[in-house]
Scaffold this motif. Structure first.
Motif, PDB file in Angstrom:
ATOM      1  N   MET A  77      -0.850  70.000  43.109  1.00 33.13           N
ATOM      2  CA  MET A  77       0.491  70.516  43.529  1.00 33.13           C
ATOM      3  C   MET A  77       0.645  71.909  43.261  1.00 33.13           C
ATOM      4  N   HIS A  78       1.054  72.055  44.837  1.00 33.63           N
ATOM      5  CA  HIS A  78       1.029  73.990  44.250  1.00 33.63           C
ATOM      6  C   HIS A  78       2.308  73.882  43.481  1.00 33.63           C
ATOM      7  N   PRO A  79       1.862  75.185  42.724  1.00 30.20           N
ATOM      8  CA  PRO A  79       3.179  75.772  42.008  1.00 30.20           C
ATOM      9  C   PRO A  79       4.512  75.240  41.964  1.00 30.20           C
ATOM     10  N   GLN A  80       4.675  75.839  43.494  1.00 29.23           N
ATOM     11  CA  GLN A  80       6.388  74.980  44.053  1.00 29.23           C
ATOM     12  C   GLN A  80       6.506  74.081  44.223  1.00 29.23           C
ATOM     13  N   GLY A  81       5.445  73.649  44.141  1.00 28.46           N
ATOM     14  CA  GLY A  81       5.736  71.612  44.640  1.00 28.46           C
ATOM     15  C   GLY A  81       6.768  71.204  43.383  1.00 28.46           C
ATOM     16  N   MET A  82       7.135  69.865  44.357  1.00 26.02           N
ATOM     17  CA  MET A  82       7.526  68.667  43.729  1.00 26.02           C
ATOM     18  C   MET A  82       7.654  66.966  44.340  1.00 26.02           C
ATOM     19  N   VAL A  83       8.161  66.695  43.503  1.00 28.81           N
ATOM     20  CA  VAL A  83       7.901  64.972  44.107  1.00 28.81           C
ATOM     21  C   VAL A  83       9.150  64.413  43.916  1.00 28.81           C
ATOM     22  N   THR A  91       9.253  67.541  38.871  1.00 31.66           N
ATOM     23  CA  THR A  91       8.181  69.389  39.006  1.00 31.66           C
ATOM     24  C   THR A  91       7.390  69.505  38.277  1.00 31.66           C
ATOM     25  N   GLY A  92       6.491  70.282  37.869  1.00 32.40           N
ATOM     26  CA  GLY A  92       5.492  70.532  37.478  1.00 32.40           C
ATOM     27  C   GLY A  92       4.888  69.418  36.388  1.00 32.40           C
ATOM     28  N   THR A  93       3.118  69.798  36.360  1.00 27.35           N
ATOM     29  CA  THR A  93       1.859  69.071  35.898  1.00 27.35           C
ATOM     30  C   THR A  93       2.155  67.591  35.350  1.00 27.35           C
ATOM     31  N   ARG A 144       6.453  53.939  52.784  1.00 29.33           N
ATOM     32  CA  ARG A 144       6.268  54.863  53.623  1.00 29.33           C
ATOM     33  C   ARG A 144       6.447  56.292  52.938  1.00 29.33           C
ATOM     34  N   TYR A 145       5.489  56.894  52.818  1.00 27.59           N
ATOM     35  CA  TYR A 145       5.359  58.514  52.377  1.00 27.59           C
ATOM     36  C   TYR A 145       5.400  59.459  53.179  1.00 27.59           C
ATOM     37  N   VAL A 146       5.832  60.566  52.284  1.00 27.51           N
ATOM     38  CA  VAL A 146       5.570  61.651  53.475  1.00 27.51           C
ATOM     39  C   VAL A 146       4.444  62.803  52.409  1.00 27.51           C
ATOM     40  N   VAL A 147       3.851  63.404  53.117  1.00 27.39           N
ATOM     41  CA  VAL A 147       3.264  64.475  52.014  1.00 27.39           C
ATOM     42  C   VAL A 147       3.114  66.136  53.050  1.00 27.39           C
ATOM     43  N   VAL A 148       4.112  67.092  52.306  1.00 28.36           N
ATOM     44  CA  VAL A 148       3.880  68.353  52.714  1.00 28.36           C
ATOM     45  C   VAL A 148       3.320  69.245  51.948  1.00 28.36           C
ATOM     46  N   TRP A 149       1.732  69.778  52.979  1.00 25.34           N
ATOM     47  CA  TRP A 149       0.572  70.468  52.470  1.00 25.34           C
ATOM     48  C   TRP A 149       1.361  71.925  52.801  1.00 25.34           C
ATOM     49  N   ARG A 150       0.806  72.938  51.807  1.00 26.37           N
ATOM     50  CA  ARG A 150       1.449  74.138  52.067  1.00 26.37           C
ATOM     51  C   ARG A 150      -0.182  75.062  51.327  1.00 26.37           C
ATOM     52  N   ARG A 158      -2.721  72.583  48.910  1.00 25.47           N
ATOM     53  CA  ARG A 158      -1.673  72.014  47.815  1.00 25.47           C
ATOM     54  C   ARG A 158      -0.450  71.531  48.446  1.00 25.47           C
ATOM     55  N   VAL A 159      -0.146  70.442  47.560  1.00 26.19           N
ATOM     56  CA  VAL A 159       0.767  69.367  48.209  1.00 26.19           C
ATOM     57  C   VAL A 159       1.775  70.176  47.778  1.00 26.19           C
TER      58      VAL A 159
END
Length: 175
Positions: A77-83, A91-93, A144-150, A158-159
């Motif tokens: 996960m990106h530090p600003q990432g979310m599921v 959010t958060g690990t 279905r799933y979608v993952v946005v990567w940065r 990172r996700v």
């Protein structure tokens, strides 16, 4: 005679070329490429961003088989990432790891991307596809799933957002 003139003109033209092999160089001249230090280190192949994202998807899927979905996603996960799940945002690990822990009767989870897109600047991407969560003693959950990567500051993918939406329940046919 024409052939001899052609060969002589060709040799002269090659002699003027700086990239010509030394064997054909005119005596007394050395091409610039041979006097410079040549880097003998092999070139490193960097796959295109689309291939990088597909490989990351494969790695996440393999890790999810042993660590569960939360255990696979949290480190990526990106530090600003979310599921995002229907009715929840994690959010958060720790929250992601705990929130995506498989249920007691869950078997393996599989997914396969069927679409990959990368921005023109190459700093953001998206993968999407189908997933199946095997559940012992029940019908598997699919969707279905979608993952946005940065890319992060180091240039690693990172996700930024991961979303899974289950398929609607199938209707039961009565006989």
């Amino acid at each position: 005679m024409r052939h001899l003139i052609f060969v002589a003109v060709s040799a002269f033209a090659l002699g003027a070329c700086e990239t010509m092999p030394n064997a054909f160089a005119q005596s007394g001249t050395t091409p610039a490429a041979t006097t410079a230090t040549i880097n003998t280190a092999p070139a490193v192949f960097t796959p295109p961003p689309e291939q990088q994202l597909l490989e990351l998807e494969r790695q996440l899927s393999a890790t999810a088989q042993t660590e569960g979905l939360g255990g696979a996603l949290a480190p990526a996960m990106h530090p600003q990432g979310m599921v995002i799940r229907p009715g929840a945002m994690l959010t958060g690990t720790e929250e992601i790891t705990r929130g995506l822990a498989p249920p007691a009767n869950a078997g393996p989870i599989y997914w396969q991307p069927d679409r990959v897109e990368v921005s023109g600047s190459g700093d953001m991407g998206m993968t999407s596809g189908r997933y199946v969560q095997v559940i012992t003693g029940a019908e598997a959950q699919q969707g279905r799933y979608v993952v946005v990567w940065r890319r992060d500051a180091a240039g690693d993918w990172r996700v930024l957002t991961e979303t899974r939406i289950p398929d609607p329940p199938r209707s039961v046919r009565r006989r």
